[in-house]
Design an enzyme around this catalytic site. Sequence first.
Site, PDB file in Angstrom:
ATOM      1  N   ASP A  40       0.765  -1.298   0.013  1.00  0.00           N
ATOM      2  CA  ASP A  40      -0.108   0.015   0.141  1.00  0.00           C
ATOM      3  C   ASP A  40       0.945   1.328  -0.026  1.00  0.00           C
ATOM      4  O   ASP A  40       0.297   2.543   0.021  1.00  0.00           O
ATOM      5  CB  ASP A  40      -0.891   0.066   1.165  1.00  0.00           C
ATOM      6  N   GLY A  41       2.069   1.329   0.038  1.00  0.00           N
ATOM      7  CA  GLY A  41       3.125   2.276  -0.040  1.00  0.00           C
ATOM      8  C   GLY A  41       3.470   2.570   1.231  1.00  0.00           C
ATOM      9  O   GLY A  41       4.767   3.277   1.211  1.00  0.00           O
ATOM     10  N   ARG A  98      11.230  26.832   0.816  1.00  0.00           N
ATOM     11  CA  ARG A  98      10.568  28.106  -0.179  1.00  0.00           C
ATOM     12  C   ARG A  98       9.234  28.455   0.597  1.00  0.00           C
ATOM     13  O   ARG A  98       8.851  29.641   0.453  1.00  0.00           O
ATOM     14  CB  ARG A  98      10.383  27.640  -1.511  1.00  0.00           C
ATOM     15  N   HIS A 132      17.287  27.986   1.428  1.00  0.00           N
ATOM     16  CA  HIS A 132      16.557  29.067   0.813  1.00  0.00           C
ATOM     17  C   HIS A 132      16.469  30.336   1.219  1.00  0.00           C
ATOM     18  O   HIS A 132      16.851  31.515   0.614  1.00  0.00           O
ATOM     19  CB  HIS A 132      14.956  28.798   0.054  1.00  0.00           C
ATOM     20  N   ASP A 171      16.755  37.117  -9.624  1.00  0.00           N
ATOM     21  CA  ASP A 171      15.623  38.020  -9.232  1.00  0.00           C
ATOM     22  C   ASP A 171      16.464  38.744  -7.902  1.00  0.00           C
ATOM     23  O   ASP A 171      17.623  38.662  -7.433  1.00  0.00           O
ATOM     24  CB  ASP A 171      14.623  37.175  -8.536  1.00  0.00           C
ATOM     25  N   LYS A 194      11.895  40.694 -11.447  1.00  0.00           N
ATOM     26  CA  LYS A 194      10.945  39.918 -11.982  1.00  0.00           C
ATOM     27  C   LYS A 194       9.665  40.192 -11.220  1.00  0.00           C
ATOM     28  O   LYS A 194       9.661  40.369 -10.096  1.00  0.00           O
ATOM     29  CB  LYS A 194      11.257  38.481 -12.123  1.00  0.00           C
ATOM     30  N   ARG A 196       6.001  37.678 -10.798  1.00  0.00           N
ATOM     31  CA  ARG A 196       5.293  36.314 -11.203  1.00  0.00           C
ATOM     32  C   ARG A 196       3.838  36.621 -11.403  1.00  0.00           C
ATOM     33  O   ARG A 196       3.258  37.321 -10.769  1.00  0.00           O
ATOM     34  CB  ARG A 196       5.392  35.511  -9.826  1.00  0.00           C
ATOM     35  N   THR A 225      11.707  24.481 -12.279  1.00  0.00           N
ATOM     36  CA  THR A 225      11.217  24.411 -13.704  1.00  0.00           C
ATOM     37  C   THR A 225      12.271  25.030 -14.644  1.00  0.00           C
ATOM     38  O   THR A 225      12.206  25.093 -15.863  1.00  0.00           O
ATOM     39  CB  THR A 225       9.812  25.042 -14.161  1.00  0.00           C
ATOM     40  N   THR A 228      12.691  30.936 -14.524  1.00  0.00           N
ATOM     41  CA  THR A 228      13.273  32.325 -14.463  1.00  0.00           C
ATOM     42  C   THR A 228      14.660  32.230 -14.997  1.00  0.00           C
ATOM     43  O   THR A 228      15.173  33.189 -15.469  1.00  0.00           O
ATOM     44  CB  THR A 228      13.325  32.408 -12.792  1.00  0.00           C
TER      45      THR A 228
END
Length: 312
Positions: A40-41, A98, A132, A171, A194, A196, A225, A228
């Site tokens: 079941d994980g 973050r 971060h 940024d 920048k 968003r 991703t 930026t």
Amino acid sequence: MNDQNSFLVFSGTNTKYLAEKICKSLGCPLGKLQITKFSDGEFSVSYEETVRGRDLFLVQSTFPNADNFMELLLMIDAAKRASARCINAVIPYFGWARQDRKDKPRVSIGAKLVADLLSVAGVDRVITMDLHADQIQGFFDVPVDHLYASGVLLPYLQSLQLEEMVIASPDVGGSKRANTYAKYLGCPLVLCNKTRARANVVESMQIIGDVKDKNVVIVDDIVDTAGTITKAADLMKQAGAKSVRACASHCVMSGPASENVQNSALEEIVFTDSIPYTNRCSKVKQISVADMFAETIRRVIENKSISSQYLV
């Protein structure tokens, strides 16, 4: 160095590649750990050797998916219940970092929650790299040794021997880190401003500074991703930059990131190996931080200064 029998190094499933390098640098074997998975994980953790009275160093980055973090919590809990003397969590990439504040109403502060969960599980010390936000160290009630990827990234940048080098931040939030690199390398600093539209989507960006006929190096801590950093690279190339490179601490590289980097103006992007990177991209290079973490572990065991190994 202290008797190697006094400490043991263990690793979770997905950070074993780095733990093995750390152990090689320390000259010790990787500890035996069994992770049993159910259909079941769900999974359970058990140590396959005695840890009673030992100092343990548990190596695990908490990158997605959440199983990596859950493994670390179970490793800490199992060690505490097996009477380990001291439990040190070695977290090269600290996930949820973050989420370090309430940036809008009715949201969680994930970094604080993760810190609390580690403390409740029974951790005695955290060794991590390039959080971060530096203030996340204050979310913990245990000692935090905060390392910097600049220890391996700056020597690499120096080895390129680029003329007319300029350091850039993608940024305003990363300006402090970029300024540190620029001061160390003795070169100018350029910023990107920048806005968003929403998470992971950049609406607009402007360059603050001169990049014409310069070799630009964009410095960041996390590339997710790559939207930026690739947009910044393309803008700088359009503004007359001779070349654009990037270096970042953590290779999250999710979703379309590899494709974005491959199709961008970036000549290369350099990461540490705090997170494994499996989607091969010819522009991505990784430099190992295993020796840096091994040296930190060695200094913790010997009660020596850690700050003295920082370049900046």
